[in-house]
Design a protein around this motif. Structure first.
Motif, PDB file in Angstrom:
ATOM      1  N   HIS A 132       0.847  -1.181   0.000  1.00  7.85           N
ATOM      2  CA  HIS A 132       0.000   0.000   0.000  1.00  7.85           C
ATOM      3  C   HIS A 132       0.888   1.238   0.000  1.00  7.85           C
ATOM      4  N   PRO A 171       2.131   5.250  -1.405  1.00  5.66           N
ATOM      5  CA  PRO A 171       2.501   5.802  -2.719  1.00  5.66           C
ATOM      6  C   PRO A 171       3.428   4.877  -3.511  1.00  5.66           C
ATOM      7  N   SER A 221       3.317   1.693  -3.764  1.00  7.29           N
ATOM      8  CA  SER A 221       2.561   0.650  -4.473  1.00  7.29           C
ATOM      9  C   SER A 221       1.897   1.242  -5.716  1.00  7.29           C
ATOM     10  N   ARG A 222       1.418   2.496  -5.600  1.00  6.92           N
ATOM     11  CA  ARG A 222       0.789   3.120  -6.783  1.00  6.92           C
ATOM     12  C   ARG A 222       1.831   3.319  -7.886  1.00  6.92           C
ATOM     13  N   HIS A 223       3.012   3.813  -7.501  1.00  9.05           N
ATOM     14  CA  HIS A 223       4.053   4.044  -8.516  1.00  9.05           C
ATOM     15  C   HIS A 223       4.571   2.746  -9.123  1.00  9.05           C
ATOM     16  N   ARG A 240       2.887  -0.008  -9.776  1.00  4.60           N
ATOM     17  CA  ARG A 240       1.905  -0.875 -10.437  1.00  4.60           C
ATOM     18  C   ARG A 240       2.360  -1.355 -11.805  1.00  4.60           C
TER      19      ARG A 240
END
Ligand SMILES: NC(=O)c1ccc[n+]([C@@H]2O[C@H](COP(=O)([O-])OP(=O)(O)OC[C@H]3O[C@@H](n4cnc5c(N)ncnc54)[C@H](O)[C@@H]3O)[C@@H](O)[C@H]2O)c1
Ligand SMILES: [Zn+2]
Ligand SMILES: [Zn+2]
Length: 406
Positions: free
Chosen positions: A263, A265, A267-269, A271
């Protein structure tokens, strides 16, 4: 005697096995007083490192008392307290003479090109029976075994068998100069001692990345600036802590079982890398055998290589001591090229560093046993492996003692 034996991926047992015997005049038999579990053992049980031969005794970290020596062993005598270097090396080939003990031409029975010979490793590394046992045969003891000074207790000396030399080697090949800023990825036992080693070599700042609170806390105690990769994007955080420049040196002390942020930031970057990591894992661990929360391979084999390259300043150095199997191919070569990075890596040449590190311990310069959180009887080894594998809170480094009662 009792020993921890590899039966298959996800299947290790405490077995009764036969006692080792001298087979060669350069052998010694050592009664093990303490062994330990290493992140490298976890790769083998999770199925991310090499082909293990069922029946191999695990473990490559140990101290003990010499019980018997072959006729060419002149450096130690029965009764001496010794540390056993994890890698096995002849001491006389051209590689050993230059200090490249992990590249010894002689010790690996499969020949000079077969790779590093070490205790309790995959078939291609020997295989040699390991040190998570009551007794062990030590080949090339004449050049390998190192006597422990009286003032250094077993638990300190145990860490010079593998992880402290590895960490020190990692800091050395990172080319740390006085004042440098160093990032250490992974705050397991190796990463924590890499932080200590970076300081010994003069680092000005050390930034440590992991996600396990108890390990990050130990990193802080070792004077590192700790980053939790599930809270912030570690590359962004490192750039922000270094004025956008990046770190001079980065050390990968994680290896193939790296995980990606679940989780936050990061994890978002990250993906965009997920399907790439899944493909890597298929090639690296085709036969994994998880059992509940145990023996689960990391889900992002090349994550730390990517972060290391991104976090480094231009013309910085990446040191890779986390282990990768021959089947690992992914590395961000283009970015590293574009930044003029230097990249150094490999298995530690243990015998080269052990005498020096024992001296540093004896004179009080460093206390590697600060990371030794668990003392378990050898008879509880399987439960201890499971707790260490699950990264149970507080379980950082596990010593296994044959003489302790459960
Ligand atoms: N080169 C050598 O000679 C040598 C010798 C000994 C150990 N090793 C290797 O060193 C590595 C570390 O060993 P250890 O005993 O400390 O292992 P360990 O499994 O206890 O520690 C690994 C740590 O990495 C952390 N981690 C996972 N993914 C991460 C990520 N993406 N970013 C940052 N941290 C992450 C984990 O939370 C864990 O704390 C292993 O790969 C081991 O095989 C190499
Ligand atoms: Zn080890
Ligand atoms: Zn050699």
């Amino acid at each position: 005697m009792k020993a921890v034996v590899f039966h298959g991926i996800g299947d290790i047992r405490l077995d009764d096995v036969s006692m080792p015997r001298i087979k060669d005049p350069k052998d010694a038999i050592v009664r093990i007083t303490a062994s330990a579990i290493c992140g490298t053992d976890l790769h083998m049980v999770r199925g991310t490192l090499g082909d293990m031969k069922p029946g191999t005794i695990l473990g490559h970290e140990g101290v003990g008392i010499v019980e018997e020596v072959g006729r060419e062993v002149r450096n130690v005598r029965p009764g001496d307290r010794v540390v056993i270097p994890s890698t096995i090396a002849c001491g006389y080939c051209s590689y050993c003479r230059c200090g490249y003990y992990a590249q010894c031409d002689i010790a690996n029975p499969h020949g000079p090109q077969a790779g590093t010979a070490f205790f309790g490793g995959p078939a291609a590394s020997g295989p040699f029976d390991g040190l998570q046992a009551e007794w062990a045969r030590v080949p090339f003891a004449n050049a390998g075994l190192v006597r422990i000074p009286d003032a250094v207790p077993d638990d300190q000396a145990l860490l010079t068998s593998d992880i402290f030399p590895t960490a020190y080697f990692g800091a050395s090949i990172a080319e740390i100069r006085e004042g440098n800023t160093v990032a250490v990825f992974g705050c397991g036992p190796v990463g924590l001692l890499a932080i200590a080693s970076a300081h010994l070599l003069g680092a000005g700042r050390v930034i440590a990345v992991d996600t396990i609170p108890s390990r990050l806390e130990l990193a802080r105690e070792l004077q590192a600036e700790a980053i939790d990769f599930n809270e912030v994007d570690p590359v962004e955080a490192i750039h922000s802590l270094t004025g956008g420049i990046g770190v001079d040196r980065a050390i990968d002390a994680v290896g193939v079982d790296a995980v990606r942020p679940g989780h936050g930031p990061g994890s978002r970057h990250g993906r965009k890398n997920v399907s790439k990591f899944q493909q890597e894992l298929k090639e690296i661990a085709p036969r994994k055998k998880p059992d509940g929360r145990n023996w689960v391979p990391g889900d992002a084999p090349s994550q730390v290589l990517i972060w290391g390259v991104d976090a480094l300043a231009k013309a910085g150095t990446l040191s890779i001591i986390g282990v990768y199997p021959e089947t690992a191919h992914a590395f961000p070569i283009g970015k590293a090229m574009e930044k003029n990075l230097a990249i150094n890596m490999g298995n530690c040449h243990h015998r080269r560093f052990i005498p020096k590190l024992l001296r540093l311990i004896r004179n009080g310069s460093v206390n590697p046993a600060a990371i030794l959180t668990q003392h378990q009887p050898l008879s509880s080894a399987i439960e201890a492996y499971k707790a260490f594998d699950r990264r149970q809170p507080g379980w950082v480094k596990v010593e296994l003692e044959p003489a302790l009662q459960a």
